[in-house]
Design a protein around this motif. Structure first.
Motif, PDB file in Angstrom:
ATOM      1  N   ARG A 227    -128.290  37.286  31.135  1.00  8.66           N
ATOM      2  CA  ARG A 227    -128.509  38.669  30.698  1.00  8.66           C
ATOM      3  C   ARG A 227    -127.363  39.575  31.151  1.00  8.66           C
ATOM      4  O   ARG A 227    -127.004  40.531  30.451  1.00  8.66           O
ATOM      5  N   ARG A 228    -126.768  39.272  32.293  1.00  8.38           N
ATOM      6  CA  ARG A 228    -125.649  40.080  32.800  1.00  8.38           C
ATOM      7  C   ARG A 228    -124.464  40.025  31.851  1.00  8.38           C
ATOM      8  O   ARG A 228    -123.828  41.045  31.578  1.00  8.38           O
ATOM      9  N   PHE A 229    -124.164  38.840  31.323  1.00 13.82           N
ATOM     10  CA  PHE A 229    -122.971  38.703  30.484  1.00 13.82           C
ATOM     11  C   PHE A 229    -123.252  38.875  28.999  1.00 13.82           C
ATOM     12  O   PHE A 229    -122.334  39.166  28.229  1.00 13.82           O
ATOM     13  N   GLY A 230    -124.490  38.675  28.580  1.00 21.12           N
ATOM     14  CA  GLY A 230    -124.916  39.041  27.237  1.00 21.12           C
ATOM     15  C   GLY A 230    -123.994  38.589  26.124  1.00 21.12           C
ATOM     16  O   GLY A 230    -123.739  37.396  25.949  1.00 21.12           O
ATOM     17  N   ASP A 231    -123.465  39.562  25.368  1.00 20.71           N
ATOM     18  CA  ASP A 231    -122.679  39.219  24.183  1.00 20.71           C
ATOM     19  C   ASP A 231    -121.276  38.722  24.510  1.00 20.71           C
ATOM     20  O   ASP A 231    -120.512  38.414  23.591  1.00 20.71           O
ATOM     21  N   ARG A 232    -120.924  38.617  25.794  1.00 16.56           N
ATOM     22  CA  ARG A 232    -119.642  37.997  26.140  1.00 16.56           C
ATOM     23  C   ARG A 232    -119.766  36.475  26.250  1.00 16.56           C
ATOM     24  O   ARG A 232    -118.774  35.784  26.469  1.00 16.56           O
ATOM     25  N   ILE A 233    -120.985  35.956  26.088  1.00 18.48           N
ATOM     26  CA  ILE A 233    -121.192  34.504  26.064  1.00 18.48           C
ATOM     27  C   ILE A 233    -120.941  34.012  24.647  1.00 18.48           C
ATOM     28  O   ILE A 233    -121.625  34.404  23.705  1.00 18.48           O
ATOM     29  N   HIS A 234    -119.940  33.145  24.495  1.00 22.36           N
ATOM     30  CA  HIS A 234    -119.569  32.628  23.172  1.00 22.36           C
ATOM     31  C   HIS A 234    -119.963  31.168  22.959  1.00 22.36           C
ATOM     32  O   HIS A 234    -119.954  30.685  21.824  1.00 22.36           O
TER      33      HIS A 234
END
Length: 320
Positions: A227-234
């Motif tokens: 949840r901390r990194f959210g949309d930066r997870i690819h």
């Protein structure tokens, strides 16, 4: 989410297994291939997968980058190759590039490849005290500050190219996530350092391969960190360990220290819709046909992992 597996660049038994499992997405590693980052090589590989009913979505291989990491003469030539790779990936429609930083030059380390788990399946383990008995690496003189400077130089060069090409950079944590290793500092060893790296370029194309086993070994709360990194997870490597960064054993997917259902729910909560693959599975009885393959990289455990992951995905879909 696109459930996927890592496959070689040419059809073999693993390709057939993937299709029999109902998978339609693939991650490629170019075992035994040279100059694989050329347009012709990537186009032919992508078409080969498509001809067999598989979409090639991730390149999980890297051109040489040791001079880049160490800031040595010749790094601009290495970076030019990475730029060429990204442009060519964009041209052929492969959207995610999984890369590493300070695993160069020391690499992924394990101190055992035959730890018995249930039913005498075999797994890998890492013990930092044992690892550190090896001589210091020849690159041991570099400082952490220099590595940060070299990383920023690299990102300044490649992030604009990734944006132009429409390719997502997905940085993989160091494995094991501990510093230093054989006298060489590592940077990608904590959630805080990952956040610092992502903040170097606030770009939707500069993101993360969320390798759960590494974050678990870091001591991070895996669902909370998702949840901390959210949309930066690819891209996601779905696996787990038991232990800490300086001493851990890789586990069956449901037998480690992470709540794997909570992790899958966290991906849904943040809207992750990219590729997710099982990683590092125990070696099972009857895998003598790939005797040379170390535990973690054999096939039967992946069958189990795919089924387990599909069950978790269906569970999270059902409660939405």
């Amino acid at each position: 989410m696109d459930l996927t597996v890592m496959l070689p660049p040419r059809p073999d038994r693993r390709w057939r297994i993937a299709r029999q499992l109902g998978l339609s997405s693939a991650v490629v590693r170019f075992w035994g291939e040279e100059e694989w980052w050329t347009l012709d090589s990537l186009r032919e590989t992508r078409n080969r997968f498509e001809d067999h009913g598989l979409s090639l979505d991730v390149v999980e291989d890297r051109p040489p980058m040791e001079r880049t990491v160490l800031g040595e003469e010749g790094r601009d030539e290495e970076i030019a190759t990475v730029k060429r790779l990204l442009r060519n990936m964009g041209r052929v429609g492969v959207g995610v590039y999984c890369w590493v930083w300070t695993e160069n030059p020391v690499g992924v380390l394990r101190t055992s490849d035959s730890v018995p788990l249930r039913g005498e399946s075999l797994t890998t383990a890492y013990d930092h005290d044992q690892s550190e008995r090896a001589p210091e690496h020849e690159a041991a003189g570099i400082t952490e500050e220099e590595l940060w400077e070299n990383l920023e130089y690299f990102l300044d060069e490649v992030v604009p190219v990734a944006e132009e090409a429409g390719v997502k950079l997905a940085l993989h944590p160091d494995d094991p996530p501990i510093s230093p290793v054989r006298g060489v500092p590592r940077l990608v060893t904590s959630a805080e350092n990952v956040e610092r790296i992502l903040n170097l370029h606030d770009s939707p194309n500069h993101g993360l391969t969320f390798c759960q086993g590494n974050f678990s070994a870091m001591g991070a709360d895996v669902p909370q960190t998702i949840r901390r990194f959210g949309d930066r997870i690819h891209f996601v490597h779905f696996r787990d360990v038991e232990g800490t960064a300086d001493s851990f054993v890789e586990t069956w997917h449901e037998a480690g220290q992470t709540d794997m259902l909570a992790a899958m729910e966290a991906y849904r909560d943040v809207g992750f819709d990219g590729p997710i693959r099982p990683d590092h599975v125990p070696k099972m009885v009857g895998e003598e046909d790939r005797e040379e393959a170390m535990a973690g990289y054999t096939d039967m455990g992946r069958l189990y992992a795919v089924g387990y992951m599909r069950g978790l995905l269906e569970r999270t879909d059902a409660v939405q």
